[in-house]
Scaffold this active site. Sequence first.
Site, PDB file in Angstrom:
ATOM      1  N   HIS A 128      -9.362  -4.568 -16.350  1.00 55.07           N
ATOM      2  CA  HIS A 128      -9.664  -3.719 -17.197  1.00 55.07           C
ATOM      3  C   HIS A 128      -9.460  -2.189 -16.778  1.00 55.07           C
ATOM      4  CE1 HIS A 128     -10.888  -7.326 -19.436  1.00 55.07           C
ATOM      5  NE2 HIS A 128     -10.134  -6.824 -20.632  1.00 55.07           N
ATOM      6  N   ASP A 144      -5.638  -4.016 -18.625  1.00 50.81           N
ATOM      7  CA  ASP A 144      -5.575  -3.868 -20.310  1.00 50.81           C
ATOM      8  C   ASP A 144      -6.346  -2.550 -20.593  1.00 50.81           C
ATOM      9  OD1 ASP A 144      -4.169  -6.213 -20.605  1.00 50.81           O
ATOM     10  OD2 ASP A 144      -5.767  -7.349 -21.736  1.00 50.81           O
TER      11      ASP A 144
END
Length: 220
Positions: free
Chosen positions: A170, A31
């Site tokens: 991430h 992400d």
Amino acid sequence: MLAADVLGRAAGWGALGPGPRTRPQVALTFDDGPSPRTLDLLMVLERHGAPSTFFVTAPNAAAHPDLMNALAAAGHQLEAHGIWHRPALLMPPWKEWAQVRWHPRAEQPGLLFRPPYGGHSPFTRLLARLAHRQIALWDVEGRDWLALPAAELAQHTLGQVCPGSVILLHDGPEVTPELLDLILHGLEERGLAPVLVSDLPMQRIGLRAGLGRLRASYGR
């Protein structure tokens, strides 16, 4: 409003979640990118021959077109993480509509949207349906936002992984490239092959799986 977030985010009913538990495959997802850390992630992924799925944000995609091209050229899947990285409950419906509609590959079918934090408002699922998007969640968190050593994070992550898992990492934290390398080594030892989420494939979270997610989120 709280019920919409709990049922949509924690339970995940109706969203896409883990794939079949009978196949020795998992999906790595990232992400928030692309970021200055993306090239480091690409190097690790290339070294292991591992395809991944990147849920990118509109500002970062616009700021790093070269990295978007590099991700696509390397065969990784590009999906949407929205325009604003904030919980859906903090957005008016018209702003969330713009959030859900944006996608880096807007003209292609079968597009995924991962809400920031997995958060839901009472309108998220309706807006996603109207925008022809599918909500994509996860079942394992790498917790790379914590100030912990990569080895500790990898041990916790691999302890949660099973066939069909969708792992959340991430694109940005300093620890993530090292953590990714350790996770990939661990997956190889377990005979689990990384694939794109489209190849897993992700499956809709039903009643039983949703109840399991709720128990995991809030305790038994």
